[in-house]
Motif scaffolding. Structure first.
Motif, mmCIF file in Angstrom:
data_model
loop_
_atom_site.group_PDB
_atom_site.id
_atom_site.type_symbol
_atom_site.label_atom_id
_atom_site.label_comp_id
_atom_site.label_asym_id
_atom_site.label_seq_id
_atom_site.Cartn_x
_atom_site.Cartn_y
_atom_site.Cartn_z
ATOM 1 N N VAL A 323 74.959 35.796 82.867
ATOM 2 C CA VAL A 323 75.254 34.397 83.183
ATOM 3 C C VAL A 323 74.262 33.343 82.157
ATOM 4 O O VAL A 323 72.792 33.513 82.953
ATOM 5 N N LEU A 324 74.422 32.868 81.295
ATOM 6 C CA LEU A 324 73.630 31.758 80.772
ATOM 7 C C LEU A 324 73.370 30.512 81.714
ATOM 8 O O LEU A 324 74.188 29.983 81.942
ATOM 9 N N LEU A 325 72.132 30.416 82.122
ATOM 10 C CA LEU A 325 71.885 29.326 82.904
ATOM 11 C C LEU A 325 71.701 28.094 82.141
ATOM 12 O O LEU A 325 70.456 27.465 82.019
ATOM 13 N N THR A 326 73.004 27.388 82.055
ATOM 14 C CA THR A 326 72.715 26.199 81.283
ATOM 15 C C THR A 326 72.376 24.870 82.205
ATOM 16 O O THR A 326 72.284 25.195 83.471
ATOM 17 N N PRO A 327 71.890 23.846 81.705
ATOM 18 C CA PRO A 327 71.523 22.933 82.547
ATOM 19 C C PRO A 327 72.690 22.643 83.774
ATOM 20 O O PRO A 327 72.299 22.374 84.897
#
Length: 687
Positions: A323-327
């Motif tokens: 999971v890419l933790l984008t803003p």
């Protein structure tokens, strides 16, 4: 040395006197001259040398010449694979030492877990019920005869799994207090490395050593994990960005924390059935501090378990295992991360208790135990700092926060650099006299700009050299690009499977086997394999993930000259099957990276937001290099002859196809290739 490089590499020079069937090559001398120029001018060098150039000698000779002309210089040679490490140390370097009359110390150093620990083995011998008696006897015979204790020297591959029980382990090492210290394989290898002027190691150790120097403020003029050194040669450098990204990342995960807590609290017969904390409590600064530490550990186990469970529930709502933790994603995860603030504090508080627990002089026999305690405390501080940085994360411009599922359902929180270049500059480029980066696959469309940008060399004056393979690709390699082939489309993947299965069946039938069929998807690999296997019942076809391990598959493929091998990922490189064993390479789909990994997603998003096309800046260059690696499996000697068939018509239909094709070595490309004449072209070219 008095003679020039040209004399050394000449047909009648010193190298020819020690190397059977020596073949003079202009490109080899030119590469060596470029490297010597980089050493002389104190600059970096980026060198691409095609298969057969003789790049190992081309960089080793200037390295040894530098050591001979500067008695204070030291050189590190780092590779990506243990196989190449061993070849350099056991085969190539001894030949050059003889040819160049070089008599300085040379060493090879692997990661610690690659060496057997004699003490751990002796302890297992006392508990034979824990393992198969046959394994114990075989390993006992090996460990008594081996001079190095290296896992790579195990004659019986069945003992590799057993090796994990007795490999050297920093957390279980008694150091100088070990009764077998004078026989220790790891300490001998490391001591040899520290005394050597030329050390052969791998990228992992090279990067770990650099990171350790930065964190501990150790200059390159001092010994660290590696000895002090001035020059470095990094072979197989196309792996460097991915390896540096991994090493220079920071992480927090429940399993790492649990491992530390278990180490501190497990009962140990060597400590009179006490835990490490209980045993060392006799040296505690104030009465009861050991009990306080154990109490904190009990509370910390509960808190970390609770946090891990909540984190898993929230992250499980996202698709995939990473999971890419984008803003935007951060806002969904932030509630559980707020709970982590207290957890990070608890971990840091335990670090303080443990690091100040001992206030008395420790008996000589307990010094290593105390060192282990402090080492584990440092790991706790590392985990606490990383967790706190993740909680308060805001630097989306330069770093990538993401979560990665490991060990089933658990998640690991990670922060990776957006680009490793700045860290590489700070750690290495600003401190070493010269670094040489070399590989058979570094350029894209004859340019090194992509590689230089990846690792932070784009703003430096460097020596560049590109040397094509001396093998006659134009004559011996035919590249088939069917004009009427199908383009891969996700939405029509079943149609594409039917198409590729039919063409692969015909191609293998007319090559008589000897085919390596390369995929980018495991799902497509298996679907096509079963169809083709049914179509070609008289052919021996092996499949990665179905027919055996990687080594088993390669051995079977090489042994059976008319067999075929269906594979993905790691088989795009590192497959060396010269001769008639491999005569056809089929590339089923252009090797574009699927944009699902967080690091890849973040880097593409970062470029796109800046108005730069991530597809042309990252995706196409990566595919070009991988395509070149796949094609490079075929021609491994001057006698090799074969066919590469690319089934994905996007290489002809799309504008970026020109970039991909211009990155490949020049070979014979029939302009009239169609699906109807592929079979005859393969058969006529090969036979």
């Amino acid at each position: 040395m008095s003679e020039s490089l040209e004399v050394f590499f000449s047909p009648d020079g010193p190298l020819s006197s020690v190397l059977d069937s020596y073949c003079y090559r202009d490109s080899q001398i030119e590469m060596a001259l470029d490297i010597e120029k980089a050493f002389d001018t104190g600059t970096m060098a980026v060198i691409e040398a095609g298969t057969g150039t003789g790049k190992s000698f081309a960089y080793l000779v200037p390295a040894i010449r530098r050591l001979m002309s500067d008695r204070f210089a030291k050189v590190i040679v780092a590779t990506s694979t243990i196989t190449l490490q061993k070849q350099l140390f056991e085969k190539d370097i001894p030949l050059l030492v003889s040819a160049m009359n070089f008599n300085e110390n040379i060493a090879i150093l692997y990661g610690r877990s690659n060496y057997a620990c004699i003490r751990r083995f002796k302890e297992l011998e006392e508990q034979p019920s824990l393992i198969e008696d046959g394994q114990l006897k075989k390993f006992s015979s090996w460990i008594k005869s081996t001079a190095t204790g290296e896992k790579t020297d195990l004659g019986d591959r069945r003992l590799v799994d057993f090796f994990q029980n007795v490999c050297s382990d920093e957390n279980d090492c008694k150091g100088r207090k070990c009764p077998y210290i004078n026989e220790c394989f790891y300490y001998k290898a490391r001591n040899d490395a520290l005394k050597a002027r030329l050390v052969v190691t791998n990228h992992h150790i090279f990067l770990i050593d650099g990171k350790h120097r930065q964190e501990c403020s150790i200059d390159f003029s001092e010994n660290a994990i590696l000895p002090s050194y001035d020059y470095a040669i990094l072979d197989e450098a196309h792996h460097l960005d991915a390896e540096a990204t991994e090493i220079l990342s920071r992480n927090y995960c429940f399993d790492d924390l649990k491992a530390v807590l278990d180490f501190l609290t497990k009962k140990d017969a060597r400590l009179f059935d006490l835990s490490l904390i209980e045993y060392l409590s006799k040296y505690e600064k104030s009465q009861g501090i050991g009990k306080e530490a154990l109490s904190r550990i009990r509370d910390l186990r509960k808190a970390s378990q609770s946090f891990d469970e909540r984190l898993t529930v929230i992250l499980s709502n996202f698709p995939g295992s990473e999971v890419l933790l984008t803003p935007e994603a951060f806002q969904l995860v932030r509630p559980v991360l707020q709970q982590a603030e207290a957890l990070a504090k608890d971990i840091a508080d335990l670090y303080v208790v443990l690091s100040t627990m001992i206030d008395k002089e420790v008996a000589e026999e307990d010094a290593q135990h105390a060192q282990n305690l402090f080492r584990q405390a440092e790991v706790l501080l590392f985990l606490s700092d990383n967790l706190r940085d993740m909680i308060r994360f805001s630097d989306f411009e330069n770093q990538i926060p993401y979560a990665q599922r490991s060990n089933g359902a658990r998640y690991e929180l990670k922060i990776s650099p957006m680009n490793v270049g700045e860290m590489m500059k700070t750690i290495f480029y600003d401190n070493l006299k010269s670094i040489v980066f070399c590989s058979a696959t570094l350029s894209v469309s004859k340019s090194f700009e992509y590689f230089k940008s990846e690792i932070g060399l784009d703003d430096r004056s460097i020596v560049e050299g590109s040397f094509e393979s001396p093998f006659l690709y134009k004559k011996n390699l035919m590249l088939l690009l069917p004009l009427d082939g199908k383009q891969y489309r996700n939405e029509a993947s079943q149609d594409y499977i039917t198409y590729t299965s039919s063409v692969i069946t015909e191609a293998i039938s007319h090559s008589g086997g000897g085919a390596l069929v390369l995929f980018t998807s495991k799902k497509m690999l298996e679907e096509v394999f079963y169809i083709v296997k049914e179509n070609l019942k008289d052919h021996e076809i092996y499949c990665q993930g179905i027919s055996g391990s990687r080594n088993t598959l390669l051995n079977m493929f090489k042994k059976n000259v008319d067999s075929s091998l269906f594979a993905t990922s790691s088989f795009w490189e590192g497959v060396d099957a010269p001769g008639n064993t491999l005569r056809l390479v089929v590339i089923v789909k252009l090797p574009f990276t699927v944009p699902t990994t967080p690091i890849y997603q973040a880097r593409c998003r970062h470029l796109d937001e800046k108005g730069t096309s991530s597809f042309m800046s990252i995706t196409v260059p990566e595919a070009a290099i991988k395509l070149k690696q796949g094609l490079g499996r075929l021609i491994r000697s001057e006698e090799d002859r074969g066919v590469v068939l690319i089934l994905d018509n996007r290489i002809l239909a799309k504008n970026y196809g020109r970039t991909l094709l211009s990155s490949l070595p020049e070979c014979y490309v029939p302009e009239d290739c169609t699906l109807s004449n592929i079979a005859s072209k393969i058969e006529n070219f090969l036979y």
